[in-house]
Write an enzyme that holds these catalytic residues in place. Structure first.
Site, short mmCIF file in Angstrom:
data_model
loop_
_atom_site.label_atom_id
_atom_site.label_comp_id
_atom_site.label_asym_id
_atom_site.label_seq_id
_atom_site.Cartn_x
_atom_site.Cartn_y
_atom_site.Cartn_z
N ARG A 46 4.61 66.87 -34.81
CA ARG A 46 4.84 67.59 -33.54
C ARG A 46 5.46 68.96 -33.83
O ARG A 46 5.09 69.96 -33.22
CB ARG A 46 5.74 66.77 -32.60
CG ARG A 46 5.08 65.50 -32.07
CD ARG A 46 5.87 64.88 -30.92
NE ARG A 46 7.20 64.45 -31.30
CZ ARG A 46 7.50 63.25 -31.80
NH1 ARG A 46 6.55 62.35 -31.97
NH2 ARG A 46 8.74 62.95 -32.12
N LYS A 136 11.81 74.03 -15.93
CA LYS A 136 10.73 73.44 -15.14
C LYS A 136 11.03 72.00 -14.76
O LYS A 136 11.62 71.26 -15.55
CB LYS A 136 9.43 73.48 -15.96
CG LYS A 136 8.22 73.03 -15.17
CD LYS A 136 7.07 72.64 -16.05
CE LYS A 136 7.05 71.15 -16.29
NZ LYS A 136 5.80 70.67 -16.90
N GLU A 177 7.64 72.66 -9.58
CA GLU A 177 6.29 72.14 -9.78
C GLU A 177 6.03 70.86 -8.99
O GLU A 177 6.29 69.75 -9.46
CB GLU A 177 6.05 71.86 -11.28
CG GLU A 177 4.64 71.35 -11.56
CD GLU A 177 4.37 71.06 -13.04
OE1 GLU A 177 5.32 71.09 -13.84
OE2 GLU A 177 3.21 70.79 -13.38
N LYS A 219 4.96 76.39 -9.18
CA LYS A 219 3.89 75.93 -10.09
C LYS A 219 3.13 74.80 -9.40
O LYS A 219 3.48 73.62 -9.55
CB LYS A 219 4.50 75.47 -11.41
CG LYS A 219 3.47 74.86 -12.37
CD LYS A 219 3.99 74.79 -13.80
CE LYS A 219 3.02 74.02 -14.67
NZ LYS A 219 3.26 74.18 -16.08
P1 13P Z 1 -1.44 70.94 -17.48
O1 13P Z 1 -1.83 72.39 -17.39
O2 13P Z 1 -2.04 70.23 -18.66
O3 13P Z 1 -1.63 70.22 -16.18
O4 13P Z 1 0.10 70.90 -17.76
C1 13P Z 1 0.93 71.72 -17.04
C2 13P Z 1 2.25 71.13 -16.95
O5 13P Z 1 3.23 71.76 -17.24
C3 13P Z 1 2.37 69.74 -16.48
O6 13P Z 1 3.67 69.51 -16.06
#
Ligand code: 13P
Length: 345
Positions: A46, A136, A177, A219
């Site tokens: 990773r 986030k 988000e 987001k």
């Molecule tokens: P994806 O663009 O793969 O959906 O991932 C964005 C993300 O931050 C998911 O929390």
């Protein structure tokens, strides 16, 4: 209050037609993606993959901020440079995922609530010291029979708002988000309704918790038909449904909207973002950009496949997708750009 710093960071994240790179997959998610490609699911693998990303030459030309995971913000390049510093040196603002994941919501079959508020104030303080300037938190909303429930929308919106207020207190720009999932057979219209309702709840709660709208980024998902829906609308129809939904629900004080990709193929995500920017250029009060994970990273991950010899072609594939998405933000993406995509071996 760090209001001006928050506003400046949010503006910088949205500047120069750039977007965000989400590289904040949790260890289990990263391992799942590695397993599919027979890459060892180890801390070192990773780390090596994240080093490939942060050292890709020219990434900062398209990417303004990169979202890290707790493991990753504590890791370094082989030469000992912390990833957060390597990103900052490349002109990319480091950010951090701070939610602890979505778990089953009690008494609400099929619905999730995101955890992670306990101890968040202290964690945010530490992340700020490590160089993070934004954070986030992802809430997930599923569409199905009789869901989402009102209580699920309200609980997730409330949690997102409390997280956002704590971020701003710590000097970090919150990336809020709320993701309406693509899984299921629902129609574009159902997704539009649920996304609108989700966003209305989120902005009511953000206001209640005194979140500075000028110092945050939204987001969201694009408004899309479910993956199993027999009717799949065109790129332009998706663009119209998505931006019209936001024009009705996202206040003009919010500086930017940066989409998740949600599992869309990279080329389609670029084409849809491009159509939105072309069709609504003069009518949008906010920047409309990307914060993709899979839609930027997937080709690079497949090319790399855990082999040192593939690092350079994988980095080229990563930069290619990032450039396509930056072009899409300007409304200048064309499918012809894909002919320059590095081929998978
Ligand atoms: P994806 O663009 O793969 O959906 O991932 C964005 C993300 O931050 C998911 O929390």
């Amino acid at each position: 209050m760090h209001a001006q710093n928050l506003i400046d960071t949010a503006k910088t994240l949205m500047a120069d037609h750039k977007g965000l790179l989400a590289m904040d997959e949790s260890d289990p998610t990263c391992n799942k993606r590695f397993a599919k490609l027979h890459i060892p699911q180890t801390t070192e693998a990773r780390r090596a993959y994240r080093e490939l990303i942060v050292t890709a030459q020219g990434l900062g030309e398209s990417i303004s901020g990169a979202i890290l995971f707790d493991e990753t913000i504590r890791q370094q390049k082989k030469d000992g440079t912390p990833f957060a510093k390597a990103l900052a040196d490349a002109g990319i603002i480091p950010g951090i995922k701070v939610d602890a994941g979505a778990t089953d919501m009690a008494a609400h079959p099929g619905e999730k609530i995101t955890e992670g508020l306990d101890g968040l104030r202290e964690r945010l303080r530490e992340y700020f010291q490590m160089g993070a300037r934004f954070a986030k938190w992802r809430a997930v909303i599923a569409i199905g029979e009789n869901i989402p429930s009102r209580s699920c929308l309200e609980a997730n919106a409330h949690t997102l708002a409390r997280y956002a207020a704590l971020c701003q207190e710590a000097g970090l720009v919150p990336i809020v988000e709320p993701e309406v999932l693509m899984d299921g057979a629902h129609t574009l219209e159902q997704c539009r309704k649920v996304t609108g309702e989700t966003l209305r709840n989120v902005f009511i709660q953000l206001d209640c918790q005194r979140v500075l709208l000028e110092g945050m980024i939204l987001k969201p998902n694009m408004v899309l038909p479910g993956l199993d829906c027999p009717t799949q609308e065109s790129v332009d129809e998706v663009a119209d449904a998505t931006v019209n939904c936001f024009l009705r629900t996202v206040p003009a004080a919010v500086p930017g909207i940066a989409f998740l990709s949600g599992g869309q193929p990279g080329e389609l995500a670029s084409a849809r973002l491009n159509a939105m920017n072309v069709r609504f250029k003069s009518r949008m009060p906010w920047a409309l950009t990307f914060s993709f994970s899979r839609a930027i990273q997937q080709p690079a991950l497949e090319i790399w496949s855990g082999k040192d010899a593939n690092v350079l072609p994988a980095q080229k594939a990563l930069i290619h997708r990032a450039k396509c998405d930056r072009a899409a933000r300007r409304g200048e993406y064309t499918s012809a750009m894909e002919s320059c995509a590095p081929a998978k071996s």
